[in-house]
Design a protein around this motif. Structure first.
Motif, PDB file in Angstrom:
ATOM      1  N   ALA A 133      35.226  40.795  44.157  1.00 23.42           N
ATOM      2  CA  ALA A 133      34.933  41.680  45.423  1.00 23.42           C
ATOM      3  C   ALA A 133      34.443  40.657  46.300  1.00 23.42           C
ATOM      4  O   ALA A 133      33.959  39.610  46.324  1.00 23.42           O
ATOM      5  CB  ALA A 133      33.284  42.255  44.768  1.00 23.42           C
ATOM      6  N   TYR A 185      32.624  39.627  37.867  1.00 19.61           N
ATOM      7  CA  TYR A 185      33.282  39.729  38.945  1.00 19.61           C
ATOM      8  C   TYR A 185      33.313  38.527  39.714  1.00 19.61           C
ATOM      9  O   TYR A 185      32.406  37.671  39.843  1.00 19.61           O
ATOM     10  CB  TYR A 185      32.813  40.777  40.101  1.00 19.61           C
ATOM     11  CG  TYR A 185      33.033  42.038  39.647  1.00 19.61           C
ATOM     12  CD1 TYR A 185      33.801  42.949  40.266  1.00 19.61           C
ATOM     13  CD2 TYR A 185      32.346  42.655  38.750  1.00 19.61           C
ATOM     14  CE1 TYR A 185      34.097  44.277  40.138  1.00 19.61           C
ATOM     15  CE2 TYR A 185      32.526  43.987  38.420  1.00 19.61           C
ATOM     16  CZ  TYR A 185      33.568  44.794  39.155  1.00 19.61           C
ATOM     17  OH  TYR A 185      33.474  46.071  38.712  1.00 19.61           O
ATOM     18  N   ALA A 247      37.936  44.607  45.140  1.00 18.78           N
ATOM     19  CA  ALA A 247      37.043  45.492  46.033  1.00 18.78           C
ATOM     20  C   ALA A 247      36.482  44.636  47.158  1.00 18.78           C
ATOM     21  O   ALA A 247      36.203  43.604  47.410  1.00 18.78           O
ATOM     22  CB  ALA A 247      36.151  46.021  45.017  1.00 18.78           C
ATOM     23  N   LEU A 381      32.171  51.168  40.433  1.00 18.64           N
ATOM     24  CA  LEU A 381      33.265  50.126  40.821  1.00 18.64           C
ATOM     25  C   LEU A 381      33.976  49.832  39.406  1.00 18.64           C
ATOM     26  O   LEU A 381      35.014  49.765  39.096  1.00 18.64           O
ATOM     27  CB  LEU A 381      32.751  48.886  41.389  1.00 18.64           C
ATOM     28  CG  LEU A 381      33.813  47.850  42.128  1.00 18.64           C
ATOM     29  CD1 LEU A 381      34.720  48.887  43.038  1.00 18.64           C
ATOM     30  CD2 LEU A 381      33.114  47.050  42.717  1.00 18.64           C
TER      31      LEU A 381
END
Length: 391
Positions: A133, A185, A247, A381
């Motif tokens: 991200a 992430y 993302a 997500l």
């Protein structure tokens, strides 16, 4: 009628005509603009607004969606006034701290050919490639912290204290970047120009900074757009990252940055935008920040609105998975305008046969990204990236 009588009649008519002409001229001389500025707008703003037809916006007449997107992206890049930048990133880790399931690093890299910056990089300890991200911080009128708004800093007590205050105010006391890192992430967050390491900037100085970018043949908002695409490319290039699952996530100004970088960059494959979306018409209302200059310079590209409205530009991200949040009581983004923008964007995702990839949610509060919304965003997500959601 005698000659003398005719002469007197002609003279009388000429005098009357001259008097009338003088009177008309005097009246015309009084008919001019007595004031031209009203509420930071030219008085002829309605006429200018009426010309905003947004000719590059998607319509049902569009048959070739990839060609439409390519043309829109090319125009968006054009109005940023930026040159292509392929500078090697040349990263260097200068500090690291263990945070249990992940490590937090301070990494220095070439964001562009002219800016080498320090960023925060959060990396899970688990082996293998991970979803990632790019976290994009807000404006908020506070410039001493930037990246520290989204990820917890260390080694600087003043910035740590400021960042905790920010987290308490907008994020229910959490750091959005660290929450995603705990979920597995890889997270990158860097300062936008003017914030944190890259200041000093003040609210009053923004207008001069924007003007001087124009003096240099560039654009303040365009520079931000370029830097965000470069940050996305850097994140996607990391060996720990699964580049198919990158993302962009941002709050407030960071939300604009998130949908903008998703529209401009193939390195971003999904987006979460919290509290920045509306139509131009809906934002041009009395007291709105959009009419005040200052922060608006960070988010306005010269000439863009001659071609695309904000929801049109965001729609260039389709058919990537996209989640948009708005606050029902957000004073910066009037809800009717937000809903109009959401409706316009939804039609574009539907045209791509990806209506299930476009999600919008109205939060009951104002301009914030509270714990409950964060949970929804991260679960969403995970779902888009094929991961099991975590509590």
């Amino acid at each position: 009628m005698t000659r003398r009588t005719r002469w007197k009649a002609a003279a009388t008519f000429a005098a009357a005509f001259a008097a009338a002409s003088v009177s008309a001229t005097t009246a015309a001389a009084q008919d001019y603009q007595r004031h031209a500025i009203d509420g930071n707008l030219p008085v002829f703003a309605p006429a200018l607004k009426a010309r905003l037809a947004f000719p590059l916006a998607w319509t049902p007449a569009v048959k070739d969606l990839p060609a439409w997107r390519a043309a829109g992206r090319a125009k968006l890049w054009e109005v940023t006034l930026q040159d292509r930048d392929d500078t090697p990133f040349a990263p260097q880790v200068i500090a690291e701290i263990d945070r249990g399931s992940y490590v937090a690093r301070q990494v220095v890299f070439n964001l562009t050919a002219v800016s080498r910056v320090r960023a925060l990089l959060l990396v899970p300890k688990a082996k293998g490639s991970h979803p990632a991200a790019l976290m994009l911080h807000d404006h908020g009128g506070r410039f001493d912290i930037g990246k520290e708004k989204m990820a917890e800093p260390w080694g600087d007590e003043a910035r740590l204290a400021a960042s905790r205050t920010w987290a308490d105010k907008y994020f229910s006391g959490r750091y959005p970047g660290d929450e995603l890192a705990r979920r597995g992430y890889v997270v990158l967050v860097a300062d936008a120009l003017g914030w944190g390491d890259r200041g000093p900037l003040t609210g009053d100085a923004q207008q001069a900074l924007a003007a001087n970018f124009f003096n240099l043949g560039s654009s303040l908002a365009g520079n931000m757009a370029l830097e965000d695409t470069r940050a996305a490319a850097f994140l996607a290039s990391l060996p720990e990252v699964d580049r198919r699952r990158v993302a962009a996530l941002g709050f407030s100004m960071g939300a604009l940055r998130a949908w903008q970088v998703a529209a401009l960059s193939d390195d971003v494959t999904a987006l979460v935008a919290v509290n920045w979306m509306a139509t131009t018409d809906g934002l041009m209302v009395p007291s709105n920040n959009q009419l005040r200059g200052s922060s608006a310079f960070q988010m306005l590209h010269p000439g863009l609105l001659r071609h695309l409205d904000f929801p049109d530009a965001a729609s260039l991200a389709a058919p990537k998975p996209a989640l948009f949040f708005a606050g029902a009581a957000d004073p910066l983004f009037p809800l009717p305008s937000v809903q109009q923008a959401f409706g316009k964007m939804a039609k574009v995702w539907q045209a791509w046969h990806a209506g299930d990839k476009f999600d919008t949610r109205i939060l009951p509060g104002g301009h914030a990204f509270p714990r409950e919304a964060q949970q929804q965003a991260y679960d969403w997500l995970d779902g888009q990236f094929g991961r099991a959601t975590k509590p």
